[in-house]
Design an enzyme around this catalytic site. Structure first.
Site, PDB file in Angstrom:
ATOM      1  N   ASP A 137      39.631 -46.578  70.585  1.00 18.38           N
ATOM      2  CA  ASP A 137      40.037 -47.946  70.950  1.00 18.38           C
ATOM      3  C   ASP A 137      41.544 -48.098  71.131  1.00 18.38           C
ATOM      4  OD1 ASP A 137      41.125 -48.157  68.391  1.00 18.38           O
ATOM      5  OD2 ASP A 137      39.714 -49.651  67.668  1.00 18.38           O
ATOM      6  N   HIS A 191      42.274 -43.070  67.722  1.00 17.97           N
ATOM      7  CA  HIS A 191      40.960 -43.721  67.833  1.00 17.97           C
ATOM      8  C   HIS A 191      40.726 -43.997  69.318  1.00 17.97           C
ATOM      9  CE1 HIS A 191      40.701 -45.668  63.545  1.00 17.97           C
ATOM     10  NE2 HIS A 191      39.833 -44.680  63.631  1.00 17.97           N
ATOM     11  N   CYS A 225      41.449 -53.492  66.862  1.00 17.26           N
ATOM     12  CA  CYS A 225      41.198 -52.966  65.502  1.00 17.26           C
ATOM     13  C   CYS A 225      40.960 -54.077  64.493  1.00 17.26           C
ATOM     14  CB  CYS A 225      42.409 -52.219  64.985  1.00 17.26           C
ATOM     15  SG  CYS A 225      43.089 -51.016  66.072  1.00 17.26           S
TER      16      CYS A 225
HETATM   17  N1  ARG Z   1      46.266 -47.777  59.513  1.00 15.49           N
HETATM   18  C1  ARG Z   1      44.944 -47.755  60.033  1.00 15.49           C
HETATM   19  C2  ARG Z   1      44.443 -46.323  60.098  1.00 15.49           C
HETATM   20  O1  ARG Z   1      45.187 -45.452  60.401  1.00 15.49           O
HETATM   21  C3  ARG Z   1      44.891 -48.389  61.390  1.00 15.49           C
HETATM   22  C4  ARG Z   1      43.519 -48.497  61.955  1.00 15.49           C
HETATM   23  C5  ARG Z   1      43.500 -49.080  63.311  1.00 15.49           C
HETATM   24  N2  ARG Z   1      42.198 -49.274  63.780  1.00 15.49           N
HETATM   25  C6  ARG Z   1      41.708 -48.939  64.979  1.00 15.49           C
HETATM   26  N3  ARG Z   1      40.508 -49.266  65.293  1.00 15.49           N
HETATM   27  N4  ARG Z   1      42.413 -48.228  65.828  1.00 15.49           N
HETATM   28  O2  ARG Z   1      43.309 -46.028  59.819  1.00 15.49           O
END
Ligand code: ARG
Length: 303
Positions: free
Chosen positions: A203, A201, A297
């Site tokens: 972020d 991601h 997140c």
């Molecule tokens: N386990 C979640 C996924 O893989 C973690 C999400 C983390 N969120 C973020 N904005 N990076 O989707």
């Protein structure tokens, strides 16, 4: 007001004919939305951080860490609203992902709902839709026939204080989402290809701190993305790859241009951020790191 900044998707520094700092001002949202961690766990593997961590979350500790993060936002003067976690949705606690809230040029509030990549996570979105409707947001959907994936605020990040969006793509969001997002919100999107699965991601590898400063993980971008970021921020602070991977140091959050809330222990990052004039607030998110998530997140900013 948006004439000089027509809504479009830009992928290269050479196509950038404005500086984000000169884009129309945007007020930073003041409310934090979190989801209670009641059902949080690692039950499946959809990113490399989750590997080997199925069933290994200390759920009591996770709740304490979540509550401590909430208290940090409240201590900074941000009201925190909480949506109840739902059974069978262990990742619902990562509220950056299910939606992308925004203000329209006329001042109205809109939320763009995500099209989650993993089937398991798709069922989280209706809970958020209901919450936003209850708050009086206009709800916008992307065309699911044309756009395959969009994971909201996990991949779409605002330039601090400006009407410009950075859009990560490659793992969880498809680039075509950004043409639609840009058109819906009337702002340019600067698209950044992600090329390292540990930073799936945007972020996890870009943390805008203020209008001229951002933290980034060099290795997570291609040359085009690095050039684009260099054209957008006067100060680009690199996060060492080990800290970015182990502590998700680039997943910290600066809500106000002054404080940076981040996983404890990323000492090099902490020092660089302090030297740049920010105050660092450390929290422990160890149980959420097992799922590939940390501070950024675990919340979404709405208003
Ligand atoms: N386990 C979640 C996924 O893989 C973690 C999400 C983390 N969120 C973020 N904005 N990076 O989707």
């Amino acid at each position: 007001m948006f004439d000089r900044f027509p809504a479009r998707v830009i992928t290269r520094a050479s196509d950038l004919d404005f500086r984000p700092v000169d884009a129309p001002a945007r007020e930073e949202p003041r409310r934090v939305l979190m989801a209670s961690p009641t059902y949080y766990d690692v039950e499946y593997v959809i990113n490399p951080h989750m590997e080997g961590n199925v069933g290994r979350v200390d759920r009591l500790l996770a709740r304490q860490q979540w509550a401590a993060l909430r208290a940090v936002y409240e201590g900074l003067g941000y009201p925190v609203e909480v949506i109840a976690g739902a059974p069978l949705l262990p990742d619902m606690v990562f509220t950056a992902n299910q939606s992308f809230p925004a203000r329209l040029p006329d001042g109205g509030r809109v939320v763009v709902l995500s099209i989650m990549r993993s089937a398991r996570r798709q069922a989280e979105v209706p809970w958020f839709e209901a919450w936003y409707r209850g708050q009086g947001f206009q709800v916008a959907r992307l065309d699911e026939f044309r756009i395959s994936e969009f994971e909201g605020g996990g991949d779409a990040l605002w330039h601090p204080g400006r009407g410009v969006i950075y859009g990560g793509h490659g793992f969880r969001s498809s680039i075509d989402a950004y043409g639609a997002l840009s058109g819906l919100l009337g702002v340019p999107v600067l698209a950044l290809r992600l090329n390292d699965p540990r930073f799936y991601h945007l972020d996890t590898c870009l943390a805008p701190l203020d209008v001229s400063t951002a933290l980034f993980v060099e290795e997570a971008f291609d040359a085009e993305g690095r050039d684009l970021l260099a054209a957008c921020f006067d100060r680009l602070i690199p996060v060492p790859i080990q800290e970015a991977e182990r502590g998700l140091a680039a997943n910290g959050h600066c809500p106000d241009g002054r404080h940076f809330v981040v996983q404890a222990g990323s000492v090099v990052t902490r020092e660089r951020v302090q030297r740049a004039g920010f105050e660092v607030l450390e929290v422990d998110t160890s149980e959420f790191l097992k799922s590939g998530g940390s501070v950024y997140c675990l919340k979404t900013m709405t208003d």
